[in-house]
Design an enzyme around this catalytic site. Structure first.
Site, PDB file in Angstrom:
ATOM      1  N   TYR A   1      35.209  39.469  36.897  1.00 21.32           N
ATOM      2  CA  TYR A   1      36.000  38.168  37.048  1.00 21.32           C
ATOM      3  C   TYR A   1      37.796  38.712  37.553  1.00 21.32           C
ATOM      4  O   TYR A   1      38.686  37.857  37.252  1.00 21.32           O
ATOM      5  CB  TYR A   1      36.295  37.201  36.018  1.00 21.32           C
ATOM      6  CG  TYR A   1      34.781  36.660  35.707  1.00 21.32           C
ATOM      7  CD1 TYR A   1      33.911  35.936  36.492  1.00 21.32           C
ATOM      8  CD2 TYR A   1      34.188  37.146  34.514  1.00 21.32           C
ATOM      9  CE1 TYR A   1      32.711  35.494  36.313  1.00 21.32           C
ATOM     10  CE2 TYR A   1      32.826  36.886  34.192  1.00 21.32           C
ATOM     11  CZ  TYR A   1      32.126  35.992  35.158  1.00 21.32           C
ATOM     12  OH  TYR A   1      30.870  35.706  34.779  1.00 21.32           O
TER      13      TYR A   1
ATOM     14  N   HIS B   1      30.047  44.895  39.171  1.00 20.25           N
ATOM     15  CA  HIS B   1      29.358  43.845  39.599  1.00 20.25           C
ATOM     16  C   HIS B   1      30.186  42.607  39.418  1.00 20.25           C
ATOM     17  O   HIS B   1      31.184  42.756  38.512  1.00 20.25           O
ATOM     18  CB  HIS B   1      28.105  43.866  38.598  1.00 20.25           C
ATOM     19  CG  HIS B   1      28.302  43.696  37.401  1.00 20.25           C
ATOM     20  ND1 HIS B   1      28.117  45.057  36.513  1.00 20.25           N
ATOM     21  CD2 HIS B   1      28.677  42.615  36.607  1.00 20.25           C
ATOM     22  CE1 HIS B   1      28.674  44.549  35.331  1.00 20.25           C
ATOM     23  NE2 HIS B   1      28.836  43.394  35.146  1.00 20.25           N
TER      24      HIS B   1
ATOM     25  N   TYR C   1      31.358  27.600  37.075  1.00 17.17           N
ATOM     26  CA  TYR C   1      32.536  27.665  35.874  1.00 17.17           C
ATOM     27  C   TYR C   1      33.645  28.713  35.898  1.00 17.17           C
ATOM     28  O   TYR C   1      34.480  28.643  35.204  1.00 17.17           O
ATOM     29  CB  TYR C   1      31.694  27.633  34.372  1.00 17.17           C
ATOM     30  CG  TYR C   1      31.417  29.099  34.132  1.00 17.17           C
ATOM     31  CD1 TYR C   1      30.617  29.722  34.583  1.00 17.17           C
ATOM     32  CD2 TYR C   1      32.206  29.484  32.905  1.00 17.17           C
ATOM     33  CE1 TYR C   1      30.481  31.216  33.903  1.00 17.17           C
ATOM     34  CE2 TYR C   1      32.158  30.824  32.279  1.00 17.17           C
ATOM     35  CZ  TYR C   1      31.230  31.518  32.857  1.00 17.17           C
ATOM     36  OH  TYR C   1      31.051  32.731  32.371  1.00 17.17           O
ATOM     37  N   ARG C   2      33.509  29.828  36.625  1.00 17.68           N
ATOM     38  CA  ARG C   2      34.338  30.840  36.525  1.00 17.68           C
ATOM     39  C   ARG C   2      33.938  31.819  37.700  1.00 17.68           C
ATOM     40  O   ARG C   2      32.790  31.807  38.133  1.00 17.68           O
ATOM     41  CB  ARG C   2      34.165  31.551  35.127  1.00 17.68           C
ATOM     42  CG  ARG C   2      34.909  32.851  34.701  1.00 17.68           C
ATOM     43  CD  ARG C   2      34.460  33.087  33.432  1.00 17.68           C
ATOM     44  NE  ARG C   2      35.316  34.344  32.880  1.00 17.68           N
ATOM     45  CZ  ARG C   2      34.764  35.086  31.845  1.00 17.68           C
ATOM     46  NH1 ARG C   2      33.554  34.820  31.199  1.00 17.68           N
ATOM     47  NH2 ARG C   2      35.560  35.938  31.274  1.00 17.68           N
TER      48      ARG C   2
ATOM     49  N   ASP D   1      29.629  39.664  25.374  1.00 16.86           N
ATOM     50  CA  ASP D   1      28.834  41.309  25.419  1.00 16.86           C
ATOM     51  C   ASP D   1      29.488  42.339  25.431  1.00 16.86           C
ATOM     52  O   ASP D   1      29.157  43.110  24.542  1.00 16.86           O
ATOM     53  CB  ASP D   1      27.947  41.395  26.825  1.00 16.86           C
ATOM     54  CG  ASP D   1      26.526  40.675  26.676  1.00 16.86           C
ATOM     55  OD1 ASP D   1      26.033  40.767  25.699  1.00 16.86           O
ATOM     56  OD2 ASP D   1      25.944  40.161  27.819  1.00 16.86           O
TER      57      ASP D   1
HETATM   58  C1  LIG Z   1      28.332  44.138  31.532  1.00 22.26           C
HETATM   59  C2  LIG Z   1      29.409  42.786  31.119  1.00 22.26           C
HETATM   60  C3  LIG Z   1      29.074  41.842  30.544  1.00 22.26           C
HETATM   61  C4  LIG Z   1      29.819  40.698  30.402  1.00 22.26           C
HETATM   62  N1  LIG Z   1      29.353  39.811  29.528  1.00 22.26           N
HETATM   63  C5  LIG Z   1      30.380  38.878  29.288  1.00 22.26           C
HETATM   64  C6  LIG Z   1      29.948  37.682  28.119  1.00 22.26           C
HETATM   65  O1  LIG Z   1      28.827  37.844  27.506  1.00 22.26           O
HETATM   66  N2  LIG Z   1      30.820  36.567  28.107  1.00 22.26           N
HETATM   67  C7  LIG Z   1      31.887  36.433  28.652  1.00 22.26           C
HETATM   68  O2  LIG Z   1      32.613  35.623  28.486  1.00 22.26           O
HETATM   69  N3  LIG Z   1      32.352  37.599  29.370  1.00 22.26           N
HETATM   70  C8  LIG Z   1      31.746  38.565  29.741  1.00 22.26           C
HETATM   71  N4  LIG Z   1      31.913  39.726  30.708  1.00 22.26           N
HETATM   72  C9  LIG Z   1      33.364  39.350  31.365  1.00 22.26           C
HETATM   73  C10 LIG Z   1      34.656  40.194  30.686  1.00 22.26           C
HETATM   74  O3  LIG Z   1      34.256  41.310  30.388  1.00 22.26           O
HETATM   75  C11 LIG Z   1      34.756  39.180  29.299  1.00 22.26           C
HETATM   76  O4  LIG Z   1      34.997  37.939  29.504  1.00 22.26           O
HETATM   77  C12 LIG Z   1      36.276  39.829  28.779  1.00 22.26           C
HETATM   78  O5  LIG Z   1      36.418  39.428  27.043  1.00 22.26           O
HETATM   79  C13 LIG Z   1      37.278  39.413  29.456  1.00 22.26           C
HETATM   80  O6  LIG Z   1      38.279  40.203  29.304  1.00 22.26           O
HETATM   81  P1  LIG Z   1      39.670  39.988  28.491  1.00 22.26           P
HETATM   82  O7  LIG Z   1      39.074  39.401  27.049  1.00 22.26           O
HETATM   83  O8  LIG Z   1      40.540  41.275  28.171  1.00 22.26           O
HETATM   84  O9  LIG Z   1      40.794  38.948  29.177  1.00 22.26           O
HETATM   85  P2  LIG Z   1      41.896  39.106  30.092  1.00 22.26           P
HETATM   86  O10 LIG Z   1      41.374  39.952  31.287  1.00 22.26           O
HETATM   87  O11 LIG Z   1      43.016  39.545  29.224  1.00 22.26           O
HETATM   88  O12 LIG Z   1      42.106  37.831  30.409  1.00 22.26           O
HETATM   89  C14 LIG Z   1      41.236  36.941  31.480  1.00 22.26           C
HETATM   90  C15 LIG Z   1      42.070  36.083  32.220  1.00 22.26           C
HETATM   91  O13 LIG Z   1      42.949  35.160  31.576  1.00 22.26           O
HETATM   92  C16 LIG Z   1      44.204  34.701  31.800  1.00 22.26           C
HETATM   93  N5  LIG Z   1      45.049  35.107  30.578  1.00 22.26           N
HETATM   94  C17 LIG Z   1      44.729  36.120  29.778  1.00 22.26           C
HETATM   95  N6  LIG Z   1      45.516  36.273  28.772  1.00 22.26           N
HETATM   96  C18 LIG Z   1      46.360  35.171  28.879  1.00 22.26           C
HETATM   97  C19 LIG Z   1      47.509  34.775  28.007  1.00 22.26           C
HETATM   98  N7  LIG Z   1      47.911  35.179  26.956  1.00 22.26           N
HETATM   99  N8  LIG Z   1      48.331  33.779  28.740  1.00 22.26           N
HETATM  100  C20 LIG Z   1      47.878  33.095  29.912  1.00 22.26           C
HETATM  101  N9  LIG Z   1      46.744  33.572  30.522  1.00 22.26           N
HETATM  102  C21 LIG Z   1      46.046  34.596  30.124  1.00 22.26           C
HETATM  103  C22 LIG Z   1      44.314  35.539  32.735  1.00 22.26           C
HETATM  104  O14 LIG Z   1      44.464  34.980  34.195  1.00 22.26           O
HETATM  105  C23 LIG Z   1      43.441  36.910  32.839  1.00 22.26           C
HETATM  106  O15 LIG Z   1      42.958  37.398  34.229  1.00 22.26           O
HETATM  107  C24 LIG Z   1      31.292  40.592  31.125  1.00 22.26           C
HETATM  108  C25 LIG Z   1      31.639  41.872  31.743  1.00 22.26           C
HETATM  109  C26 LIG Z   1      30.635  42.844  31.980  1.00 22.26           C
HETATM  110  C27 LIG Z   1      31.327  43.995  32.535  1.00 22.26           C
END
Ligand SMILES: Cc1cc2nc3c(=O)[nH]c(=O)nc-3n(C[C@H](O)[C@H](O)[C@H](O)COP(=O)(O)OP(=O)(O)OC[C@H]3O[C@@H](n4cnc5c(N)ncnc54)[C@H](O)[C@@H]3O)c2cc1C
Length: 540
Positions: free
Chosen positions: A91, A402, A485-486, A150
């Site tokens: 994403y 992906h 949704y995303r 995950d």
């Molecule tokens: C194999 C695989 C499986 C996955 N499975 C899942 C799953 O089961 N469920 C799921 O939800 N996702 C999944 N993901 C997607 C992703 O990896 C996760 O959602 C991950 O937790 C998001 O990264 P993060 O928590 O570091 O968020 P970040 O990258 O830090 O944040 C996401 C976005 O939120 C906004 N943001 C973040 N922090 C702030 C802040 N403090 N203030 C304002 N805006 C902010 C920004 O726009 C940022 O780009 C998967 C990905 C992969 C590769």
């Protein structure tokens, strides 16, 4: 040094020096080598001119530093893109939506500020990962569970703000839905606490969601008007027991009574866990073990009928549809729930079959936790999901990443079958690989996410074709009333464009909020298709 679009390089250098004055030189990154870490490794534009790239990154360690950074950004009109841990692979990763933005990397703000065992809640900073919170809970022998996506290396805050999901039960598995209270630095640097947090000395900031007045938290999720610096979450009290089981039916037409029976369990909260509709007969090669040759030939046969698949299923003891059920609670309670669930399914489909899966009691030892296969269902973070697309005996060339597309469908068999038909027809017409065997996942308590996965390639021509397919799918889904949704930054405008009721009134509202809270348009431009005035391509 890279420079944000429209900013003079001297002015940008001056701004960088001011940022260094706030956080220290070692926490401002401008070299190509450092900025490589802020590329989206899964970008569908990988290596193309449209790839979203940061011009710099800055990593504060306190709320005051975040405020000071935003004030500098306003003074110089520097675009800023906040991330928590920046692991949003699929994403957008750690890359900004608007190329040239300075990434505001909040990873260093990683304190677990409060954790209340009896109230089952916590208050965390953006850099706290699921692993961090899990380890803290185990180290302190607290009878609490987290709910993680995950991959466990992401953050509670970033995941929730992007409407991420996990795998235990309602309400914890909807991560934004399970939050309670926020602290936000608005785009102009002002500091706000929401819900009960607005009451100085509040005793229930993480327990009572609404406080008084309009609930504003939603505008900061998938939004771009503030930087969240603290966020509260409800945690799950450790249950006594867990029981998993699978429901299996053999005919294509069984999906209708299967879903009706499931809806009764789901809508009475008799089964509150995340689940998915499986189809061992229909599952092709999306992300799993390839079917054996006779099965593969059948699946590849143009216009294969349900009767043909059923016949293969009868011969090979493969169910047409399955649903996994998971129960959490007292030992007697989970047994009773399973017994009740079997009765509900049997009364709808007399020849339904069941297998009972894991039956566990808690707490688990470290060795037991390590041995669990379905870790996310027990709130145990891991990185096991990275098997997706990885090199394996069945897949000699690993993918380059992906991303997902998830049209949201009603919770009914009719909707699933209609969506499969619509997408299968479209893929045939467009001449693209049949992704139509995507199966619905229950993240929302009342709707299915039909999860399509797309591989990113190193070949721009392949990525170009995939992007075109995704754009067509977004439109096609919308024509049938199914919204996403995303999505990855590459498709945010496409998705926002189809939420067009009453001449794009919702986008108009988002833009008015954006203009009021971020008049210089510095924060996360373009996130979820919400652009500041000066980047709206002529739209006022
Ligand atoms: C194999 C695989 C499986 C996955 N499975 C899942 C799953 O089961 N469920 C799921 O939800 N996702 C999944 N993901 C997607 C992703 O990896 C996760 O959602 C991950 O937790 C998001 O990264 P993060 O928590 O570091 O968020 P970040 O990258 O830090 O944040 C996401 C976005 O939120 C906004 N943001 C973040 N922090 C702030 C802040 N403090 N203030 C304002 N805006 C902010 C920004 O726009 C940022 O780009 C998967 C990905 C992969 C590769």
């Amino acid at each position: 040094m890279r420079v944000p679009h429209g900013i003079d390089s001297k002015a940008f250098s001056a701004a960088v020096r001011e940022l260094e004055g706030i956080v220290g030189q070692q926490w401002v990154f401008t070299s190509e080598e450092d900025l490589y870490l802020y590329r989206d490794a899964y970008s569908p534009f990988w290596g193309e001119p449209e790839e979203r790239l940061a011009s710099a990154a800055v990593s504060p360690e306190s709320v005051e530093q975040v405020q000071a950074i935003l004030r500098i950004a306003n003074a110089h009109k520097i675009p800023i893109y906040p991330i928590s841990t920046g692991r949003n692979l699929g994403y957008g990763g750690a890359a900004p939506v608007y190329s040239g933005s300075v990434v505001l990397d909040l990873k260093r703000m990683n304190r677990i500020l409060e954790i209340d065992e009896q109230a089952a809640s916590c208050l965390v900073e953006p850099g706290v990962s699921y692993f961090d919170l899990y380890r803290h809970i185990r180290a302190n022998k607290l009878k609490l569970w987290i709910d993680c996506p995950d991959p466990g290396w992401g953050s509670l805050v970033g995941n929730a703000l992007d409407h991420g999901n996990g795998y235990t039960m309602n309400p914890f598995r909807d991560h934004f839905g399970a939050h309670c209270g926020m602290e936000v630095v608005l785009a102009n640097g002002d500091l706000v606490r929401t819900g009960m947090g607005a009451l100085p000395g509040a005793k229930t900031w993480q327990q009572s969601r609404y406080g008084f007045g309009p609930d504003v938290d939603g505008i900061f999720s998938q939004g771009n008007s503030g930087v969240v610096t603290k966020m509260g979450f409800w945690l799950m009290a450790e249950p006594e027991a867990y029981l998993a089981g699978t429901v299996m039916v053999s005919r294509h037409a069984d999906l209708v009574p299967l879903m009706k029976a499931f809806s009764v369990l789901n809508n009475t909260n008799a089964m509150m866990a995340t689940t998915r509709i499986g189809s061992p007969l229909q599952l092709g090669r999306v992300f799993g073990v390839p079917p054996e040759p006779e099965h593969a030939a059948l699946l590849d046969k143009p216009g294969v009928t349900p009767d043909e698949l059923e016949a293969y299923g009868r011969k090979n003891d493969l169910p047409y549809w399955t649903i996994d059920l998971k129960f959490y609670g007292g030992t007697e309670v989970v047994e009773a729930q399973w017994t009740y669930a079997m009765r509900v399914f049997k009364s709808a489909i007399p020849d339904v079959q069941f297998t009972k899966g894991d039956r566990l009691t808690f707490p688990l030892t470290d060795a037991q936790a390590e041995a669990v296969q379905d870790k996310a269902s027990l709130g145990i973070p891991s990185l096991g999901a990275f098997f997706v697309g990885a090199r394996s005996p069945n897949k000699p060339v690993g993918s380059h990443g992906h991303f997902w597309l998830s049209p949201i469908l009603p919770l009914s068999a009719e909707a699933v079958l209609e969506a499969q038909k619509v997408f299968a027809g479209a893929f045939r017409e467009w001449g693209v690989a049949p992704l139509y065997r995507a199966l619905p996942q229950l993240y929302s308590p009342r709707a299915f996410y039909l999860l399509f996965g797309f591989e990113v390639s190193e070949d721009p021509a392949v990525n170009h074709k995939t992007r075109e397919t995704v754009r067509r799918m977004i439109k096609l889904a919308a024509e049938h009333g199914w919204g996403e949704y995303r999505t990855a930054p590459a498709f945010m405008d496409d998705v926002m464009n189809v939420y067009s009721y009453n001449n794009h009134a919702l986008r108009g509202l988002h833009e008015r909020i954006k203009d009021a809270l971020d008049p210089n348009g510095i924060l996360a431009a373009g996130r979820c298709g919400i652009w500041p005035k000066h980047l709206r391509n002529g739209r006022s």
